[in-house]
Design an enzyme around this catalytic site. Sequence first.
Site, PDB file in Angstrom:
ATOM      1  N   CYS A 145      13.939  10.184  27.223  1.00 51.25           N
ATOM      2  CA  CYS A 145      13.847  10.713  25.851  1.00 51.25           C
ATOM      3  C   CYS A 145      12.929   9.880  24.939  1.00 51.25           C
ATOM      4  CB  CYS A 145      15.242  10.846  25.241  1.00 51.25           C
ATOM      5  SG  CYS A 145      16.323   9.466  25.611  1.00 51.25           S
ATOM      6  N   HIS A 239      15.506   9.395  17.929  1.00 53.31           N
ATOM      7  CA  HIS A 239      15.056   8.057  18.322  1.00 53.31           C
ATOM      8  C   HIS A 239      13.823   7.673  17.487  1.00 53.31           C
ATOM      9  CE1 HIS A 239      17.864   8.295  21.496  1.00 53.31           C
ATOM     10  NE2 HIS A 239      17.072   8.416  22.538  1.00 53.31           N
TER      11      HIS A 239
HETATM   12  P1  NAP Z   1      27.218  13.436  29.458  1.00 53.76           P
HETATM   13  O1  NAP Z   1      27.525  13.882  28.095  1.00 53.76           O
HETATM   14  O2  NAP Z   1      27.951  12.270  30.024  1.00 53.76           O
HETATM   15  O3  NAP Z   1      27.402  14.702  30.473  1.00 53.76           O
HETATM   16  C1  NAP Z   1      27.349  14.534  31.886  1.00 53.76           C
HETATM   17  C2  NAP Z   1      27.571  15.863  32.601  1.00 53.76           C
HETATM   18  O4  NAP Z   1      27.576  15.597  34.029  1.00 53.76           O
HETATM   19  C3  NAP Z   1      28.903  16.554  32.273  1.00 53.76           C
HETATM   20  O5  NAP Z   1      28.727  17.942  32.272  1.00 53.76           O
HETATM   21  C4  NAP Z   1      29.773  16.162  33.470  1.00 53.76           C
HETATM   22  O6  NAP Z   1      30.786  17.131  33.773  1.00 53.76           O
HETATM   23  C5  NAP Z   1      28.758  16.146  34.594  1.00 53.76           C
HETATM   24  N1  NAP Z   1      29.253  15.315  35.696  1.00 53.76           N
HETATM   25  C6  NAP Z   1      29.701  14.033  35.632  1.00 53.76           C
HETATM   26  N2  NAP Z   1      30.141  13.634  36.858  1.00 53.76           N
HETATM   27  C7  NAP Z   1      29.959  14.675  37.696  1.00 53.76           C
HETATM   28  C8  NAP Z   1      30.222  14.896  39.081  1.00 53.76           C
HETATM   29  N3  NAP Z   1      30.767  13.948  39.850  1.00 53.76           N
HETATM   30  N4  NAP Z   1      29.896  16.107  39.619  1.00 53.76           N
HETATM   31  C9  NAP Z   1      29.356  17.073  38.861  1.00 53.76           C
HETATM   32  N5  NAP Z   1      29.094  16.948  37.533  1.00 53.76           N
HETATM   33  C10 NAP Z   1      29.382  15.743  36.965  1.00 53.76           C
HETATM   34  O7  NAP Z   1      25.672  13.053  29.610  1.00 53.76           O
HETATM   35  P2  NAP Z   1      24.404  13.625  28.751  1.00 53.76           P
HETATM   36  O8  NAP Z   1      24.069  12.718  27.647  1.00 53.76           O
HETATM   37  O9  NAP Z   1      24.626  15.062  28.502  1.00 53.76           O
HETATM   38  O10 NAP Z   1      23.229  13.427  29.812  1.00 53.76           O
HETATM   39  C11 NAP Z   1      23.063  14.297  30.930  1.00 53.76           C
HETATM   40  C12 NAP Z   1      21.851  13.834  31.736  1.00 53.76           C
HETATM   41  O11 NAP Z   1      20.676  13.935  30.924  1.00 53.76           O
HETATM   42  C13 NAP Z   1      21.954  12.371  32.188  1.00 53.76           C
HETATM   43  O12 NAP Z   1      21.381  12.229  33.453  1.00 53.76           O
HETATM   44  C14 NAP Z   1      21.154  11.632  31.102  1.00 53.76           C
HETATM   45  O13 NAP Z   1      20.645  10.412  31.550  1.00 53.76           O
HETATM   46  C15 NAP Z   1      20.045  12.651  30.814  1.00 53.76           C
HETATM   47  N6  NAP Z   1      19.454  12.576  29.455  1.00 53.76           N
HETATM   48  C16 NAP Z   1      20.241  12.476  28.350  1.00 53.76           C
HETATM   49  C17 NAP Z   1      19.636  12.435  27.088  1.00 53.76           C
HETATM   50  C18 NAP Z   1      20.434  12.325  25.815  1.00 53.76           C
HETATM   51  O14 NAP Z   1      19.807  12.178  24.744  1.00 53.76           O
HETATM   52  N7  NAP Z   1      21.761  12.400  25.845  1.00 53.76           N
HETATM   53  C19 NAP Z   1      18.253  12.505  26.969  1.00 53.76           C
HETATM   54  C20 NAP Z   1      17.485  12.640  28.123  1.00 53.76           C
HETATM   55  C21 NAP Z   1      18.098  12.669  29.358  1.00 53.76           C
HETATM   56  P3  NAP Z   1      32.354  16.901  33.347  1.00 53.76           P
HETATM   57  O15 NAP Z   1      32.440  17.146  31.874  1.00 53.76           O
HETATM   58  O16 NAP Z   1      33.058  17.917  34.169  1.00 53.76           O
HETATM   59  O17 NAP Z   1      32.680  15.484  33.711  1.00 53.76           O
END
Ligand code: NAP
Length: 347
Positions: A145, A239
């Site tokens: 990001c 950011h």
């Molecule tokens: P998050 O809020 O922690 O969400 C993670 C997701 O992954 C949830 O839907 C969760 O499902 C699922 N998950 C976790 N463990 C799992 C498993 N064992 N099997 C299948 N699904 C699983 O994270 P986020 O911030 O949305 O980020 C998601 C991705 O995008 C990450 O890889 C992160 O690095 C990337 N990212 C995030 C941002 C940002 O600004 N937040 C920016 C760029 C990239 P449950 O709810 O069922 O646990």
Amino acid sequence: MEKIKVGILGATGSVGQKFISLLSDHPVFEIHELAASERSAGKVYKNAMKWILDAELNENIGKKIIKKAGEKLESRVLFSALDSGVAGELETYYAKNGHAVISNARNHRTDPDVPLIIPEVNPEHLEMIKYQKYGEGFIVTNPNCSTIGAVLALKPLHDKFGIKKLNIVTMQAMSGAGYPGLSSMDIFDNVVPYISGEEDKIETEPNKIFGKLSENGIIEHENIKISAQCNRVNVIDGHLETIQVTFDKKVEKVQIIEAWHDFESIPYKEGCYSAPKNPIRYFHEDNYPQPRIHRNLGNGMTVSTGRLRECKFFDYKFVVLSHNTVRGAAGGTILIAELLEKNGIIK
Ligand code: NAP
């Protein structure tokens, strides 16, 4: 036109919710399936997660039953917002099974055959898909990001003046840590001067994005020297980054502002729905851009720049702001999919 059915992997998380919000009324894509971990699988979506966005959850999507990521899915196009602990294997599995996987997770970003795309910066890298080993399926990733905001602002400058070296210091919003993210005791009244793995991504990803695509589909990485320092700050979304840059040639301040102003967006010209006409907006005011005021410009897809001035150690220094869960995650990924659709790669 019939809409293209899509699935969202990791639909319950912070980025997954943003996907749902941005795709709920999209002219090209229609949300067909939602998937998450076995903790959520089998539950009705609206009961399985805590909705954290201002925009209301679409009623029909709220009624969908969540599938388990890893089970067979029907949608050809899958947006991935999976936790990086599981994204690598699951995305490979779906690509091997014929899906077009467009991912936010870091796992495949450094694969030599996987393009790392910012639609306005390196759309030509989508050619790499042809050389992938997944048959009908493929994987495309979006960058980190903070990388996205910085590289989009740097693109017109690198094209015109050539960038030799960069020093980047980030002040990253809390939503970047996912939901529920950091505990309030960790981040309230505080700044955390460490984000695991982040500095390495910012120091390496720009050279792949600015790299040249050779005839056999391999990227020859660019050779910009980059130093990054990353901090988590007490801001919900957006950011902010301070950037110092040295160019290959002598450049006047007015040329930099002109380069930002004149930058033309290929996805906008191609008619992509989420592409802002002017993806970079320069502010002349001394105290702009600011996260709370400017993060939603261009529906969260515009990158703001400001405070451009000469630097004693580099040539120039300036500030960049971008919305981390829109331009830096779900919005940027959807724009990649729109570009793939315009180019006939997904139908
Ligand atoms: P998050 O809020 O922690 O969400 C993670 C997701 O992954 C949830 O839907 C969760 O499902 C699922 N998950 C976790 N463990 C799992 C498993 N064992 N099997 C299948 N699904 C699983 O994270 P986020 O911030 O949305 O980020 C998601 C991705 O995008 C990450 O890889 C992160 O690095 C990337 N990212 C995030 C941002 C940002 O600004 N937040 C920016 C760029 C990239 P449950 O709810 O069922 O646990």
